[in-house]
Design a protein around this motif. Structure first.
Motif, PDB file in Angstrom:
ATOM      1  N   GLU A   1     -81.382  41.750 -22.321  1.00  0.00           N
ATOM      2  CA  GLU A   1     -81.035  41.999 -23.785  1.00  0.00           C
ATOM      3  C   GLU A   1     -80.253  43.303 -23.352  1.00  0.00           C
ATOM      4  O   GLU A   1     -80.075  44.121 -22.459  1.00  0.00           O
ATOM      5  N   VAL A   2     -78.825  43.330 -24.176  1.00  0.00           N
ATOM      6  CA  VAL A   2     -77.809  44.186 -23.958  1.00  0.00           C
ATOM      7  C   VAL A   2     -78.026  45.333 -25.125  1.00  0.00           C
ATOM      8  O   VAL A   2     -77.747  44.861 -26.311  1.00  0.00           O
ATOM      9  N   TYR A   3     -77.779  46.611 -24.759  1.00  0.00           N
ATOM     10  CA  TYR A   3     -77.901  47.621 -25.401  1.00  0.00           C
ATOM     11  C   TYR A   3     -76.690  48.579 -25.560  1.00  0.00           C
ATOM     12  O   TYR A   3     -76.435  48.959 -24.456  1.00  0.00           O
ATOM     13  N   VAL A   4     -76.148  48.594 -26.861  1.00  0.00           N
ATOM     14  CA  VAL A   4     -74.753  49.945 -26.564  1.00  0.00           C
ATOM     15  C   VAL A   4     -74.798  50.402 -27.981  1.00  0.00           C
ATOM     16  O   VAL A   4     -75.468  49.949 -28.836  1.00  0.00           O
ATOM     17  N   ASN A   5     -74.086  51.371 -27.950  1.00  0.00           N
ATOM     18  CA  ASN A   5     -73.622  52.099 -29.123  1.00  0.00           C
ATOM     19  C   ASN A   5     -72.911  51.318 -29.995  1.00  0.00           C
ATOM     20  O   ASN A   5     -72.177  50.673 -29.771  1.00  0.00           O
ATOM     21  N   PRO A   6     -73.195  51.678 -31.319  1.00  0.00           N
ATOM     22  CA  PRO A   6     -72.940  50.496 -32.368  1.00  0.00           C
ATOM     23  C   PRO A   6     -71.169  50.528 -32.562  1.00  0.00           C
ATOM     24  O   PRO A   6     -70.679  49.601 -32.951  1.00  0.00           O
ATOM     25  N   TRP A   7     -70.725  51.816 -32.060  1.00  0.00           N
ATOM     26  CA  TRP A   7     -69.180  51.760 -32.248  1.00  0.00           C
ATOM     27  C   TRP A   7     -68.562  50.560 -31.310  1.00  0.00           C
ATOM     28  O   TRP A   7     -67.321  50.075 -31.614  1.00  0.00           O
ATOM     29  N   TYR A   8     -69.208  50.265 -30.175  1.00  0.00           N
ATOM     30  CA  TYR A   8     -68.749  49.416 -29.396  1.00  0.00           C
ATOM     31  C   TYR A   8     -69.265  47.972 -29.551  1.00  0.00           C
ATOM     32  O   TYR A   8     -69.164  47.143 -28.658  1.00  0.00           O
ATOM     33  N   ALA A   9     -70.258  47.699 -30.562  1.00  0.00           N
ATOM     34  CA  ALA A   9     -70.876  46.439 -30.934  1.00  0.00           C
ATOM     35  C   ALA A   9     -69.739  45.079 -30.772  1.00  0.00           C
ATOM     36  O   ALA A   9     -70.164  44.283 -30.044  1.00  0.00           O
ATOM     37  N   VAL A  10     -68.818  45.374 -31.576  1.00  0.00           N
ATOM     38  CA  VAL A  10     -67.946  44.256 -31.560  1.00  0.00           C
ATOM     39  C   VAL A  10     -67.280  43.841 -30.250  1.00  0.00           C
ATOM     40  O   VAL A  10     -67.218  42.556 -29.632  1.00  0.00           O
TER      41      VAL A  10
ATOM     42  N   THR B   1     -78.721  45.601 -30.105  1.00  0.00           N
ATOM     43  CA  THR B   1     -79.119  44.996 -29.317  1.00  0.00           C
ATOM     44  C   THR B   1     -78.928  43.519 -29.187  1.00  0.00           C
ATOM     45  O   THR B   1     -78.930  42.803 -30.222  1.00  0.00           O
ATOM     46  N   PHE B   2     -78.314  42.899 -28.206  1.00  0.00           N
ATOM     47  CA  PHE B   2     -78.054  41.424 -28.222  1.00  0.00           C
ATOM     48  C   PHE B   2     -78.636  40.895 -27.075  1.00  0.00           C
ATOM     49  O   PHE B   2     -78.233  40.988 -25.822  1.00  0.00           O
ATOM     50  N   PRO B   3     -79.668  40.051 -27.403  1.00  0.00           N
ATOM     51  CA  PRO B   3     -80.413  39.175 -26.503  1.00  0.00           C
ATOM     52  C   PRO B   3     -79.480  38.118 -26.045  1.00  0.00           C
ATOM     53  O   PRO B   3     -79.134  37.301 -26.849  1.00  0.00           O
ATOM     54  N   VAL B   4     -79.195  37.918 -24.697  1.00  0.00           N
ATOM     55  CA  VAL B   4     -78.239  36.819 -24.270  1.00  0.00           C
ATOM     56  C   VAL B   4     -79.399  36.056 -23.509  1.00  0.00           C
ATOM     57  O   VAL B   4     -79.950  36.209 -22.459  1.00  0.00           O
ATOM     58  N   VAL B   5     -79.686  34.663 -24.018  1.00  0.00           N
ATOM     59  CA  VAL B   5     -80.625  33.923 -23.772  1.00  0.00           C
ATOM     60  C   VAL B   5     -80.433  32.595 -23.123  1.00  0.00           C
ATOM     61  O   VAL B   5     -79.645  32.067 -23.815  1.00  0.00           O
ATOM     62  N   GLY B   6     -81.094  32.101 -22.172  1.00  0.00           N
ATOM     63  CA  GLY B   6     -80.927  30.902 -21.858  1.00  0.00           C
ATOM     64  C   GLY B   6     -80.761  30.838 -20.155  1.00  0.00           C
ATOM     65  O   GLY B   6     -80.202  31.826 -19.537  1.00  0.00           O
ATOM     66  N   PRO B   7     -80.835  29.531 -19.720  1.00  0.00           N
ATOM     67  CA  PRO B   7     -80.609  29.473 -18.076  1.00  0.00           C
ATOM     68  C   PRO B   7     -79.368  30.048 -17.528  1.00  0.00           C
ATOM     69  O   PRO B   7     -79.212  30.485 -16.417  1.00  0.00           O
ATOM     70  N   ARG B   8     -78.156  29.946 -18.474  1.00  0.00           N
ATOM     71  CA  ARG B   8     -76.770  30.487 -17.995  1.00  0.00           C
ATOM     72  C   ARG B   8     -76.619  31.973 -18.407  1.00  0.00           C
ATOM     73  O   ARG B   8     -75.474  32.383 -18.133  1.00  0.00           O
ATOM     74  N   SER B   9     -77.706  32.504 -19.072  1.00  0.00           N
ATOM     75  CA  SER B   9     -77.663  34.053 -19.515  1.00  0.00           C
ATOM     76  C   SER B   9     -77.471  34.904 -18.030  1.00  0.00           C
ATOM     77  O   SER B   9     -76.373  35.907 -18.267  1.00  0.00           O
ATOM     78  N   ARG B  10     -77.862  34.635 -16.913  1.00  0.00           N
ATOM     79  CA  ARG B  10     -77.325  35.406 -15.779  1.00  0.00           C
ATOM     80  C   ARG B  10     -75.953  35.569 -15.360  1.00  0.00           C
ATOM     81  O   ARG B  10     -75.165  36.480 -15.188  1.00  0.00           O
TER      82      ARG B  10
ATOM     83  N   ARG C   1     -81.992  27.116 -24.750  1.00  0.00           N
ATOM     84  CA  ARG C   1     -83.168  26.366 -23.770  1.00  0.00           C
ATOM     85  C   ARG C   1     -82.141  25.685 -22.554  1.00  0.00           C
ATOM     86  O   ARG C   1     -82.875  25.491 -21.407  1.00  0.00           O
ATOM     87  N   THR C   2     -81.114  25.215 -22.893  1.00  0.00           N
ATOM     88  CA  THR C   2     -80.437  24.461 -21.777  1.00  0.00           C
ATOM     89  C   THR C   2     -79.001  24.976 -21.354  1.00  0.00           C
ATOM     90  O   THR C   2     -78.974  24.845 -20.273  1.00  0.00           O
ATOM     91  N   GLY C   3     -78.227  25.901 -22.120  1.00  0.00           N
ATOM     92  CA  GLY C   3     -77.250  26.608 -21.671  1.00  0.00           C
ATOM     93  C   GLY C   3     -77.505  28.046 -21.906  1.00  0.00           C
ATOM     94  O   GLY C   3     -78.077  28.741 -21.134  1.00  0.00           O
ATOM     95  N   VAL C   4     -76.709  28.721 -22.820  1.00  0.00           N
ATOM     96  CA  VAL C   4     -76.954  30.046 -23.204  1.00  0.00           C
ATOM     97  C   VAL C   4     -76.682  30.574 -24.826  1.00  0.00           C
ATOM     98  O   VAL C   4     -75.704  29.754 -25.397  1.00  0.00           O
ATOM     99  N   GLY C   5     -77.479  31.265 -25.335  1.00  0.00           N
ATOM    100  CA  GLY C   5     -77.491  31.714 -26.669  1.00  0.00           C
ATOM    101  C   GLY C   5     -77.130  33.131 -26.781  1.00  0.00           C
ATOM    102  O   GLY C   5     -77.732  33.948 -25.847  1.00  0.00           O
ATOM    103  N   ILE C   6     -76.802  33.564 -28.084  1.00  0.00           N
ATOM    104  CA  ILE C   6     -76.956  35.110 -28.155  1.00  0.00           C
ATOM    105  C   ILE C   6     -77.293  35.304 -29.533  1.00  0.00           C
ATOM    106  O   ILE C   6     -76.754  34.644 -30.530  1.00  0.00           O
ATOM    107  N   LEU C   7     -77.849  36.297 -29.608  1.00  0.00           N
ATOM    108  CA  LEU C   7     -78.507  36.890 -30.832  1.00  0.00           C
ATOM    109  C   LEU C   7     -78.201  38.510 -31.252  1.00  0.00           C
ATOM    110  O   LEU C   7     -78.194  39.042 -30.341  1.00  0.00           O
ATOM    111  N   ASP C   8     -78.187  38.465 -32.567  1.00  0.00           N
ATOM    112  CA  ASP C   8     -77.772  39.903 -32.791  1.00  0.00           C
ATOM    113  C   ASP C   8     -79.226  40.236 -33.362  1.00  0.00           C
ATOM    114  O   ASP C   8     -79.753  40.309 -34.444  1.00  0.00           O
ATOM    115  N   GLY C   9     -79.776  41.156 -32.321  1.00  0.00           N
ATOM    116  CA  GLY C   9     -81.195  41.514 -32.523  1.00  0.00           C
ATOM    117  C   GLY C   9     -81.143  43.300 -32.784  1.00  0.00           C
ATOM    118  O   GLY C   9     -81.979  44.006 -32.559  1.00  0.00           O
TER     119      GLY C   9
END
Lengths: 956, 103
Positions: free
Chosen positions: A772-781, A717-726, A610-618
């Motif tokens: 939300e960032v979508y990519v082929n699982p080979w490149y997930a890491v 799918t990686f949601p990058v979430v928060g005011p600093r996500s941009r 809510r104040t910086g940026v978080g990231i989730l494995d969705g």
């Protein structure tokens, strides 16, 4: 201990090898080929245990799985309860003791392997006795694919227990030749120690193969201990033989009383004498074979007591030549003895009346009341049984497609008949399969059968002991007697199924193999009806007990259910994530730092998002690729809102309902092209929604040109979430203009990262600015780490499902299946805005107009704020309200609804909850109560959106 | 465990299939024109006969295609399977019972 009852020679045991075992703490020896029972009998021991409720001594009463008495607990090599001494093969080091009816499961994990094999055949033959071998040979010689399974340690069936001859040689020579011939056919599978225990539809038969126990310590470690064979046979031939049944009389349960045929088995197969002095009590000719064979082996046969008025003239003559006394028209009325039978009480018997008796000393009393064909597999396959009054037994009463019964299982009385019948049945099966029999199909010549004297059907001897049937045991394992059946009938029970349940007869490990038909007969007598009318209880699998470990096979522990992990799983593990199960998925729930509990970790993760940026494995989010010229039409019909108007490059949230108008799933839809959409579903709804789309497309609208396929595992799918996500996303994907005007909310853009295609979408499940960032699982890491690196200056914080839930709940976004339960409409969720007014129809629309769905008192989704600002309401808590006078209504207190989601909020600095509450939106501002641990917690009803209700944060 | 003859794949194990309820219950042409009661009949009401029944099945762990079958609910026996675009069975076919049905 020595083996004084072992014959000097004979039997199938390996006398050159001695094995040592322990029973009830005492050391014994035996030979390979022995069962625990035969080795104990060789030592002169009959008693195995005491009975389950009466504590009466009980011994070995039969020679195989029909034994109702000899239950043991094995302790070594591995604890296993409720086995039969008669079916436990002896191995060196075996430790066992007798069981009074109840065993004890191992307290340590079973380290043995269990597995399963599927096998498909033309003809499956169950039983390798004379009829089964004849059937298997006939089918094998015709070139059919055959499986032959038999539960004993070697083939031969009844031939193992006798002295029969075939082609003027011992019959077992033919058995050995037949087995060798079968082994030469490449399409034949022959299994011994394999019990067919279940017969089902369409030729499906389950068998349990015991593979290693008989090898003892020499068993190779890599072999599975037991294997379940799943046979699918075009034709099943049941050649399972027959079980001898006893006659019931007073005190018929003492150790030393056994079936006549069993004594013959112990003699010929194991080289063991069951005693020194025998009385034989019979109603038919078969027990004379036991009497004569035991006599020849040196047992003093005191008398053959034959209940038939004339006995058997021919067998009587044989006995008299041997000096054996035959008492025709007589019965055994009772016994004496405590831990072993000492006397048989014998009395004249005519027209159902018992005369004055006398005692005959004996240490073994052999009983035969006739033979019951082992029709279990036929009956399990729903074949109807017919009562044969001459045999006093139930036999197959109809022809079944694809399953036939042969040999003594079909009531065929003699060896020559069994061989011929096995061949006849196999030829009929081959004919039905259009397989021609072999030209050379010879079976050995059996001696001309001698027609036996007709058997007498006698279920029980009238009780003259004064005990009124209370010591006349029908089911020894259940301690159930003739008196118990009389009590059941006296209580008004007429159905044999009810008698079974009232008396518990037939419910023990042996499932009534010796007691079932007796119960039918005695019940019929007591009711004064024909036995055919009483019938039998239903035969159900398994035929003999099967360990759960065998049924589980390899499907245990980690292999019980598939675990699905995302491409980032190893990273999550390294990061110290605490996982939760979401369906089959393993998802990080939170990432605790040292010293943090879940509450602290989640508050920290929430604050970061809510104040910086978080990231989730969705990545577990369901993804369905919907393609075709009519893709938009399908989605318009299935979503409550309009999807066809969505522009390529844009995203829309949608809700799906069942025809009943209740919400089944929600999610976002990306329009990839005019004719292509990417449908995002909940993690749990992925498979269900694909099925739902397929069902409608195939069954109702086959004219639509549309195809749906799951791409859940094709994209992480990686949601990058928060005011600093941009800042983070802009840094990692410099080719994308991430400014709000260029890349607005609810749009998506394709880009590349080092040549790898990446899709970005402005979707927010938190209310925050998010990509939300979508990519082929080979490149997930690689992509995940790029995002983490770019986010480091902003303290990017990986968060788990718990934080995801808190963030969405603060925004009032429901989880379908948590905040809904199949009775909730979009309107109930406050999502009327997502229901199209323009579309003429969609699935669920008509139901919204139903009167009940207009009811203002329907449960609606609202927020709850505990007034004390401290209590986290347990999810599932009920909600009640006070009357106007401030008192609770009298019980039963009406329930207004329940708490569906409840968390501690970092943003609100207090706990909050979502709830379904009757007429909830009209109660906003009211105070209601939630019982928590015996106290009523006052809570304020609010709107469901508690954080940023004006939606100011989503654009950053 | 039964074998079910998928019209596309042939006989397969029963565990590969999902049951889909009564066949030939089409989505109404004009749901908006139905009374609440008529609509409720479409949504909630299905036949439950003893004997032959026209049903929908889905080869869910196989080809994922839907098909129809005539099955005897008393014996579980599949009398025949047919494709979705094949005609609905005649009432006479569904009325015919095998001998076991009477049991």
């Amino acid at each position: 201990m020595t083996s004084p009852f072992r014959t000097p020679q004979g039997g199938r045991v390996d006398r050159a090898t001695t094995v040592e075992f322990t029973f009830d703490g005492q050391a014994f020896t035996g030979h390979p080929g022995d069962t625990l029972a035969s080795a104990l009998l060789a030592a002169g021991r009959h008693q195995i245990a005491t009975s389950i409720s009466l504590g009466r001594p009980r011994g070995i009463a039969a020679a195989w799985a029909e034994d109702p008495g000899g239950l043991v607990q094995v302790e070594e090599p591995f604890p296993e309860p409720m086995l039969l001494a008669t079916t436990v093969e002896l191995a060196d080091g075996l430790v066992a003791h007798g069981l009074p009816g109840q065993g004890r499961l191992a307290e340590i994990p079973d380290s043995a392997r269990y597995d399963a094999v599927h096998h498909h055949v033309d003809v499956l033959v169950v039983g390798a006795g004379p009829a089964g071998l004849a059937a298997a040979l006939t089918a094998a010689r015709a070139g059919a694919r055959v499986a032959l399974v038999d539960e004993q340690s070697e083939a031969g069936g009844s031939l193992l227990a006798g002295t029969e001859r075939l082609d003027d040689a011992p019959a077992l020579q033919w058995v050995a030749a037949a087995v060798a011939e079968l082994a030469d056919h490449p399409e034949v599978l022959h299994l011994q120690r394999a019990t067919a225990f279940g017969s089902y539809d369409d030729g499906f038969v389950l068998a349990l193969e015991r593979r290693t126990d008989h090898l003892g310590a020499a068993a190779p470690r890599h072999l599975s201990r037991q294997r379940v064979w799943r046979f699918r046979a075009r034709s099943v031939v049941v050649a399972t033989g027959a079980h001898e049944r006893p006659v019931v009389f007073a005190d018929n349960d003492r150790p030393g009383i056994m079936l006549a045929g069993a004594a013959r088995t112990f003699l010929h197969r194991y080289g063991v004498l069951p005693g020194r002095e025998a009385v034989v009590f019979t109603t038919n000719d078969s027990a004379y074979d036991s009497a004569l064979d035991l006599h020849r082996a040196g047992v003093r046969v005191q008398a053959v007591v034959d209940a038939r008025p004339e006995g058997s003239p021919r067998r009587r003559e044989e006995c008299e030549r041997a000096g054996i006394r035959v008492l025709a028209g007589a019965v055994v009325t009772g016994t004496r003895g405590v831990e072993r039978v000492t006397h048989a009480l014998v009395a004249p018997f005519a027209d159902g009346e018992v005369g004055a008796g006398s005692a005959i000393a004996c240490d073994v009393l052999l009983v035969s009341g006739g033979w019951n064909p082992a029709v279990h597999l036929f009956s399990q396959a729903r074949g109807r049984l017919r009562y044969d009054a001459a045999l006093g037994a139930f036999v197959p009463g109809e022809e079944l497609d694809g399953l036939s019964v042969t040999g003594s299982a079909a009531g065929v009385p003699d060896l020559a008949g069994c061989l011929a019948d096995g061949q006849r049945v196999a030829r009929a099966a081959l004919s039905a399969l259009a397989i021609a029999p072999a030209a050379d199909d010879r079976l050995p010549a059996a001696p001309e059968p001698v027609v036996p004297s007709a058997p007498l059907v006698l279920w029980r001897v009238p009780d003259t002991s004064g005990a009124e049937g209370s010591t006349s045991f029908v089911d020894l394992q259940r301690d159930a007697t003739v008196a118990d059946i009389a009590r059941a009938v006296g209580a008004g029970l007429r159905s044999i199924e009810h008698v079974k349940r009232y008396t518990t007869i037939g419910t023990a490990h042996d499932q009534g193999k010796t007691s079932g038909v007796l119960t039918s007969g005695i019940t019929a007598e007591l009711l004064g009806v024909p036995v055919q009318d009483t019938g039998t209880t239903t035969f159900r699998p398994p035929y003999t007990p099967v360990a759960f470990a065998a049924l589980a096979g390899r499907d245990r522990g980690r292999l019980f259910d598939p675990e699905r992990v995302t491409a980032l799983h190893d990273w999550h593990v390294t990061a110290g994530a605490v996982f939760e199960d979401v369906g089959q998925w393993k998802r990080p729930r939170y990432y605790p730092r040292p010293g943090e509990d879940m509450e602290a970790a989640v508050l920290r993760e929430c604050a970061a998002a809510r104040t910086g940026v978080g990231i989730l494995d969705g990545s577990t989010l369901g993804k369905i690729d919907v393609q075709g010229p009519d893709a938009a039409v399908l989605l318009d019909r299935l979503y409550t809102n309009l999807m066809s108007s969505l522009k390529v490059g844009s995203v829309r949230y949608g809700v799906m309902c069942g025809v009943d108008g209740m919400v089944i799933d929600d999610g976002t839809v990306l329009r990839l092209a005019e004719d292509r959409f990417l449908v995002l579903t909940t993690t749990g709804g992925a498979a269900k929604i694909l099925d739902w789309m397929e069902e409608w497309a195939q069954t109702e609208w086959p004219d639509l040109r549309v195809h749906c396929t799951s791409v859940t595992e094709q994209w992480v799918t990686f949601p990058v979430v928060g005011p600093r996500s941009r800042d983070v996303v802009g840094a990692v994907f410099p080719q994308v203009d991430v400014a709000n005007e260029a890349f607005p909310f609810m749009t998506w853009r394709d880009t590349t990262l080092d040549g790898v295609p990446v899709r970005l979408a402005r979707i927010s499940f938190s209310g925050e600015l998010a990509f939300e960032v979508y990519v082929n699982p080979w490149y997930a890491v690689a992509v995940w780490q790029r995002l983490l690196e770019a986010g480091r200056p902003y303290g990017i914080t990986p968060y788990g499902t718990e934080t995801m839930h808190v963030l969405r709940a603060e925004k009032g976004y429901p989880i379908i299946g948590q905040d809904t339960d199949g009775t909730v409409t979009p309107q109930d969720l406050g999502m009327g805005w997502a229901v199209s007014k323009k579309k003429p129809d969609f699935v669920g629309k008509r139901s919204f107009a139903r009167v009940e769905n207009q009811n203002p008192l329907r449960k609606q989704l609202v927020g709850l704020l505990p007034v004390d600002r401290r209590t986290v309401l347990p999810e599932g808590s009920q909600i009640v309200e006070f009357r106007a006078d401030g008192q609770l209504p009298p019980p039963p207190v009406p329930m207004l609804g329940h708490v569906t989601s409840s968390y501690r909020s970092a943003a609100l600095a207090r706990p909050f909850a979502l709830a379904l509450v009757k007429g909830g939106r009209s109660r906003i501002g009211d105070t209601v109560h939630v019982p928590v641990n015996g106290t009523l917690v006052p809570v304020e009803v609010t709107g469901s959106v508690l954080v940023d209700p004006e939606g100011a944060r989503r654009d950053g | 465990m039964q074998l079910i003859a998928c019209p596309w794949c042939g006989p397969r194990e029963e565990v590969e299939f999902h049951y889909g309820g009564q066949a030939h219950v089409p989505y109404p042409d004009d749901p908006g024109g139905l009374s609440d009661e008529e609509w409720a009949h479409y949504v909630f009401y299905r036949d439950n006969p003893r004997g032959r029944f026209a049903e929908r099945w889905n080869h869910s762990a196989g080809c994922r295609r839907w098909f129809n079958a005539v099955r005897d609910t008393a014996t579980y026996r599949f009398e025949r399977v047919y494709r979705l675009d094949d005609p609905k069975p005649l009432a006479t076919e569904l009325a015919t019972s095998r001998r076991n049905t009477a049991r």
